[in-house]
Design an enzyme around this catalytic site. Structure first.
Site, PDB file in Angstrom:
ATOM      1  N   CYS A   1     -14.536  -4.135   1.787  1.00 15.94           N
ATOM      2  CA  CYS A   1     -13.322  -3.946   1.003  1.00 15.94           C
ATOM      3  C   CYS A   1     -12.395  -5.161   1.141  1.00 15.94           C
ATOM      4  O   CYS A   1     -11.827  -5.637   0.155  1.00 15.94           O
ATOM      5  CB  CYS A   1     -12.623  -2.703   1.534  1.00 15.94           C
ATOM      6  SG  CYS A   1     -11.408  -2.068   0.437  1.00 15.94           S
TER       7      CYS A   1
ATOM      8  N   CYS B   1     -11.767   3.158   3.231  1.00 13.07           N
ATOM      9  CA  CYS B   1     -10.883   2.233   2.530  1.00 13.07           C
ATOM     10  C   CYS B   1     -10.655   2.651   1.080  1.00 13.07           C
ATOM     11  O   CYS B   1     -11.597   2.720   0.297  1.00 13.07           O
ATOM     12  CB  CYS B   1     -11.508   0.844   2.589  1.00 13.07           C
ATOM     13  SG  CYS B   1     -10.522  -0.438   1.837  1.00 13.07           S
TER      14      CYS B   1
ATOM     15  N   GLY C   1      -0.355  -6.611   5.133  1.00  8.74           N
ATOM     16  CA  GLY C   1       0.197  -6.060   6.371  1.00  8.74           C
ATOM     17  C   GLY C   1      -0.826  -5.933   7.481  1.00  8.74           C
ATOM     18  O   GLY C   1      -0.643  -5.155   8.408  1.00  8.74           O
TER      19      GLY C   1
ATOM     20  N   SER D   1       0.809  -1.219   0.000  1.00  4.59           N
ATOM     21  CA  SER D   1       0.000   0.000   0.000  1.00  4.59           C
ATOM     22  C   SER D   1       0.844   1.271   0.000  1.00  4.59           C
ATOM     23  O   SER D   1       0.333   2.360  -0.195  1.00  4.59           O
ATOM     24  CB  SER D   1      -0.891   0.014   1.241  1.00  4.59           C
ATOM     25  OG  SER D   1      -0.076   0.115   2.413  1.00  4.59           O
ATOM     26  N   GLY D   2       2.145   1.101   0.252  1.00  4.47           N
ATOM     27  CA  GLY D   2       3.002   2.272   0.421  1.00  4.47           C
ATOM     28  C   GLY D   2       3.206   2.638   1.877  1.00  4.47           C
ATOM     29  O   GLY D   2       3.923   3.570   2.211  1.00  4.47           O
ATOM     30  N   GLY D   3       2.577   1.865   2.778  1.00  4.84           N
ATOM     31  CA  GLY D   3       2.723   2.099   4.216  1.00  4.84           C
ATOM     32  C   GLY D   3       3.775   1.198   4.827  1.00  4.84           C
ATOM     33  O   GLY D   3       4.298   0.283   4.184  1.00  4.84           O
ATOM     34  N   VAL D   4       4.050   1.433   6.096  1.00  5.45           N
ATOM     35  CA  VAL D   4       5.118   0.690   6.766  1.00  5.45           C
ATOM     36  C   VAL D   4       4.728  -0.773   7.010  1.00  5.45           C
ATOM     37  O   VAL D   4       5.570  -1.673   6.921  1.00  5.45           O
ATOM     38  CB  VAL D   4       5.532   1.386   8.092  1.00  5.45           C
ATOM     39  CG1 VAL D   4       4.412   1.368   9.126  1.00  5.45           C
ATOM     40  CG2 VAL D   4       6.804   0.763   8.664  1.00  5.45           C
TER      41      VAL D   4
END
Length: 365
Positions: A100, A196, A124, A11-14
């Site tokens: 979602c 979402c 994640g 997602s581009g998150g940690v």
């Protein structure tokens, strides 16, 4: 023996970045997949997908993995957003993250990953999965403050059989440390919030673009007295306190409620477009010992037992509440709580647990 392949939803998150890193360290052949699911007004103001994709590519470069970008905007609009609008129009308060997950992340995404030749998919999410007595179970995460099993209760045996949750036993603070040690530049990136895939935005303004405002009366539930006007029942949810604009003063001689106690939404009359409110957080109209649920979804092929002690979450941010299932059919169930529950909200998911095992749940009627 060739490496097994896992497709990780990035997602581009940690969290998803560390999930990919951990699987690579475990010896998996990791492929990243970035989902594009919203196109209506993909602006930098609210929808961070452009920046997220840049972050995904940077993480993939650091990890040395390939990334595929897929567009599920059509599936999202048809399967998730259309239902989201229908629920609000009917006066309920849906939880789009639940839909979602079951329709996009563990259906459209899973099917696409299998076509790529994946053995498993991974995300994640803070949750766990295990095989026990020939069945797959969905478990709460070790980090209770981040646990997301509530949003995953509609997953089935086939979906869980193909899913890995690498963060199941790791606390969020450790995830950030792992990201930093691995040289992932998203280590300190702020967590995303909001709807979402749509992002965090002024909710009323967003909803009004799809469901036109329809003004009506705000009445006091106790005596039908008109207190003000609302712009549309869909903008309000049970237990809501803010945004009513009717003040908090008590009238002389009025029963119940303190001098300056706030007003709370207690009911909606859809037929007459009336919003009913009560004064005081603990007004009896806001408290219920039991609730009906529909659209039932159980993770095990065996439905849970009636009159057996479980716990349930009637909304995401509540502590588990002791309960039992008083009645259960294929379509509906009635849950009875040990203690009265506050503002049980139609449209929200009620999720049932036995210890750390998520059994499934339904939607509050």
């Amino acid at each position: 023996m060739s490496k097994k392949t896992v497709v990780v939803g990035l997602s581009g998150g940690v969290d998803s970045s560390v999930a990919a890193y951990l699987l690579k360290e475990q010896g998996w052949n990791v492929i990243g997949l970035f989902m594009k699911n919203w196109e209506d007004d993909d602006t930098e103001d609210y929808c961070s997908s452009r920046q997220d994709l840049i972050d995904v590519m940077s993480v993939a470069d650091t990890l040395g993995i390939d990334v595929e970008v897929v567009n599920f905007a059509h599936e999202y609009r048809e399967r998730v957003f259309a239902e989201f609008l229908r629920e609000y129009q009917a006066g309920r308060t849906p939880n789009p993250d639940v839909l979602c997950n079951s329709e996009i992340k563990f259906k459209a995404f899973l099917e696409h990953a299998m076509r790529l030749g994946a053995d498993k998919i991974a995300t994640g999410h803070y949750a766990g999965v295990r095989e026990f007595a020939g069945e797959f179970q969905l478990l709460m995460a070790e980090d209770g403050s981040k646990d997301q099993s509530y949003f995953l209760y509609r997953l089935n045996q086939a979906q869980l059989a193909k899913t890995l949750f690498p963060l199941a036993n790791i606390y969020k603070r450790e995830v950030r440390k792992i990201a930093e040690a691995a040289g992932l530049h998203v280590a300190a990136k702020k967590d995303s919030t909001g709807i979402c895939f749509i992002g965090e935005r002024p909710f009323k303004e967003f909803l009004s673009r799809y469901l036109p405002p329809q003004q009506g009366e705000i009445r006091r539930l106790d005596d039908e007295k008109i207190l003000g006007r609302h712009d549309g029942l869909m903008y309000h949810t049970l237990g809501q306190r803010k945004g009513l604009h009717i003040g908090g003063l008590k009238e002389k001689g009025q029963a119940g409620g303190g001098e300056h106690e706030a007003w709370f939404v207690a009911a909606k009359d859809m037929a007459n477009n009336v919003l009913y409110v009560v004064q005081g957080h603990d007004h009896p109209a806001l408290l219920k010992n039991n609730v009906e649920v529909e659209q039932l979804s159980w993770i095990s092929p065996q439905a849970p037992r009636t009159n057996w002690v479980y716990t349930a979450k009637p909304r995401y941010r509540t502590a588990d509440q002791p309960c039992h299932i008083a009645q259960l059919s294929a379509e509906r169930g009635r849950i009875e709580f040990a203690e009265p529950q506050w503002a049980l909200t139609p449209g929200q998911s009620l999720v049932v647990y036995e210890s750390r095992v998520c059994l499934g749940g339904g939607v509050i009627v």
